[in-house]
Design a protein around this motif. Structure first.
Motif, PDB file in Angstrom:
ATOM      1  N   UNK A 147       0.893  -1.119  -0.095  1.00 23.31           N
ATOM      2  CA  UNK A 147      -0.031   0.078   0.071  1.00 23.31           C
ATOM      3  C   UNK A 147       0.889   1.295   0.006  1.00 23.31           C
ATOM      4  N   UNK A 148       1.776   1.220   0.887  1.00 20.27           N
ATOM      5  CA  UNK A 148       2.907   2.533   1.117  1.00 20.27           C
ATOM      6  C   UNK A 148       3.447   2.568  -0.451  1.00 20.27           C
ATOM      7  N   UNK A 149       3.809   1.339  -0.954  1.00 21.58           N
ATOM      8  CA  UNK A 149       4.720   1.436  -2.482  1.00 21.58           C
ATOM      9  C   UNK A 149       3.591   2.089  -3.505  1.00 21.58           C
ATOM     10  N   UNK A 203      -2.495   9.911   0.000  1.00 22.17           N
ATOM     11  CA  UNK A 203      -2.612  10.192   1.293  1.00 22.17           C
ATOM     12  C   UNK A 203      -3.511   9.215   1.814  1.00 22.17           C
ATOM     13  N   UNK A 204      -4.608   9.125   1.399  1.00 25.53           N
ATOM     14  CA  UNK A 204      -5.496   7.772   1.664  1.00 25.53           C
ATOM     15  C   UNK A 204      -5.034   6.531   1.775  1.00 25.53           C
ATOM     16  N   UNK A 205      -4.141   6.146   0.554  1.00 27.35           N
ATOM     17  CA  UNK A 205      -3.447   4.798   0.717  1.00 27.35           C
ATOM     18  C   UNK A 205      -2.409   4.997   1.710  1.00 27.35           C
ATOM     19  N   UNK A 206      -1.501   5.976   2.265  1.00 31.47           N
ATOM     20  CA  UNK A 206      -0.666   6.001   3.255  1.00 31.47           C
ATOM     21  C   UNK A 206      -1.133   5.684   4.346  1.00 31.47           C
ATOM     22  N   UNK A 215      -0.163   2.459   6.834  1.00 32.49           N
ATOM     23  CA  UNK A 215       0.542   2.803   7.814  1.00 32.49           C
ATOM     24  C   UNK A 215      -0.345   2.060   9.099  1.00 32.49           C
ATOM     25  N   UNK A 216      -1.522   2.153   8.830  1.00 31.49           N
ATOM     26  CA  UNK A 216      -2.533   1.240   9.876  1.00 31.49           C
ATOM     27  C   UNK A 216      -2.300   0.032   9.864  1.00 31.49           C
ATOM     28  N   UNK A 222      -3.914  11.739   8.579  1.00 27.02           N
ATOM     29  CA  UNK A 222      -5.211  12.178   9.527  1.00 27.02           C
ATOM     30  C   UNK A 222      -4.935  13.929   9.456  1.00 27.02           C
ATOM     31  N   UNK A 223      -3.906  14.471   9.801  1.00 28.80           N
ATOM     32  CA  UNK A 223      -3.654  15.813  10.073  1.00 28.80           C
ATOM     33  C   UNK A 223      -3.806  16.383   8.687  1.00 28.80           C
TER      34      UNK A 223
END
Length: 204
Positions: free
Chosen positions: A10-12, A80-83, A87-88, A105-106
């Motif tokens: 996901x991060x990739x 950002x949504x995928x990040x 991370x979660x 989220x920020x």
């Protein structure tokens, strides 16, 4: 596919999208620059002739600029949504890696705050500098926290490209190159994890 590989994957994907979001405006700028230089070359150094020719191509220049900005913004938001999701997922493996989701989220909060500020300006013709500055502050802090998240990922898996890319991401104009490095590093981590998973499967 185990949770660890899912999180890295996901991060990739998010890093690739953000790299494109950073490179697209650069491509648009170079395109517009080439148009400008072309008009300048055809004007024979005459200001009036340049103005006359540039008026014809100005709509194209504006359309390219707007198109690139919108495309970049959409890709950035998706990344950002995928990040956040990545991370979660990795937080289940190592709680230290979950910090990146807080940054996501920020940034979401900063975007919503910015739209509230913009909407109030359009509807009530009033500008609230506090709301605007709050959105900018949250965006900056969110970006720094995401940088820390990626740095920790690079540190955990011993992948210098991820760590280096996360550091470069602080320099906003280099964000495309920075996340391209992050993407390449994450791809290396994913391959390593898949090899380890295949070894375990063969043993079992």
């Amino acid at each position: 596919m185990n949770e660890e590989i899912k999180g890295i994957r996901k991060l990739k994907i998010g890093a690739l999208l953000l790299a494109l979001a950073g490179i697209i405006p650069l491509a648009g700028t170079l395109t517009n620059l080439s148009i400008f230089l072309g008009v300048l070359a055809e004007s024979n150094r005459s200001v009036s002739e340049f103005d006359h020719k540039f008026i014809k191509v100005e709509p194209i220049v504006i359309d390219i600029a707007i198109g690139m900005m919108v495309s970049s913004a959409i890709l950035g938001l998706i990344s950002i949504i995928i990040f956040r999701s990545g991370f979660v997922t990795l937080k289940k493996i190592d709680s230290r890696l979950g910090i990146g989701s807080i940054g996501a989220y920020l940034i979401f909060a900063s975007i919503i705050t910015y739209f509230i500020s913009s909407s109030s300006q359009m509807i009530y013709y009033s500008y609230d500098s506090i709301i605007f500055l709050s959105s900018v502050f949250m965006f900056i802090i969110g970006g720094i926290i995401i940088f820390i998240g990626f740095y920790r990922v690079g540190e955990k898996y011993g992948e210098n490209l991820v760590s280096l890319g996360s550091i470069l991401s602080i320099i906003f104009p280099l964000i495309g190159i920075a996340y391209l490095l992050v993407y390449l590093g994450l791809r290396g981590i994913e391959k390593k994890l898949r090899r380890e998973e295949n070894k375990v499967s063969k043993v079992i």
